[in-house]
Design a protein around this motif. Structure first.
Motif, PDB file in Angstrom:
ATOM      1  N   ASP A 254      48.032  34.035  48.506  1.00 32.38           N
ATOM      2  CA  ASP A 254      49.260  33.675  47.789  1.00 32.38           C
ATOM      3  C   ASP A 254      50.196  34.888  47.740  1.00 32.38           C
ATOM      4  OD1 ASP A 254      48.374  35.372  45.747  1.00 32.38           O
ATOM      5  OD2 ASP A 254      47.883  33.742  44.373  1.00 32.38           O
ATOM      6  N   SER A 255      51.355  34.715  47.127  1.00 34.30           N
ATOM      7  CA  SER A 255      52.373  35.766  47.105  1.00 34.30           C
ATOM      8  C   SER A 255      51.938  37.005  46.307  1.00 34.30           C
ATOM      9  CB  SER A 255      53.679  35.210  46.546  1.00 34.30           C
ATOM     10  OG  SER A 255      53.484  34.716  45.233  1.00 34.30           O
ATOM     11  N   TYR A 256      50.870  36.879  45.528  1.00 37.60           N
ATOM     12  CA  TYR A 256      50.351  38.016  44.758  1.00 37.60           C
ATOM     13  C   TYR A 256      49.207  38.726  45.481  1.00 37.60           C
ATOM     14  CZ  TYR A 256      52.997  35.778  41.074  1.00 37.60           C
ATOM     15  OH  TYR A 256      54.013  35.205  40.348  1.00 37.60           O
ATOM     16  N   GLY A 257      48.846  38.228  46.669  1.00 38.43           N
ATOM     17  CA  GLY A 257      47.762  38.835  47.428  1.00 38.43           C
ATOM     18  C   GLY A 257      46.387  38.301  47.068  1.00 38.43           C
ATOM     19  N   ASN A 258      46.328  37.197  46.324  1.00 37.57           N
ATOM     20  CA  ASN A 258      45.047  36.608  45.926  1.00 37.57           C
ATOM     21  C   ASN A 258      44.640  35.505  46.894  1.00 37.57           C
ATOM     22  OD1 ASN A 258      44.925  38.148  43.485  1.00 37.57           O
ATOM     23  ND2 ASN A 258      46.449  36.750  42.642  1.00 37.57           N
TER      24      ASN A 258
END
Length: 83
Positions: free
Chosen positions: A76-80
């Motif tokens: 995802d956009s948070y790197g998760n």
């Protein structure tokens, strides 16, 4: 796939292993080893024995593990990882 678009879905592996009762598998080769092809992307998963089907049906986490073993995680956009 259309005339202007094609979808590519890479796999990490062609097979995944599920825990199952080997004695219930009968005479199939490699009981508990699922071979996966592009049909899984359309929601179709074929197994060789009823014991494999029972193992997936009785514990839905087995199917989730198959997807984790074969697919690539989406980030995802948070790197998760979301898979």
């Amino acid at each position: 796939m259309t005339l202007s678009t094609m979808m590519i879905a890479p796999r990490r592996s062609e097979t995944a292993k599920i825990p199952m009762d080997v004695l219930a598998a009968g005479d199939i080769v490699d009981p508990g080893v699922l071979s996966l092809n592009g049909t899984i992307l359309a929601g179709t998963l074929m197994v060789k024995a009823e014991a494999e089907f029972d193992a997936l049906r009785s514990n839905p986490e087995n199917l989730s593990q198959v997807f984790r073993d074969v697919g690539f995680s989406r980030i995802d956009s948070y790197g998760n990882s979301v898979l």
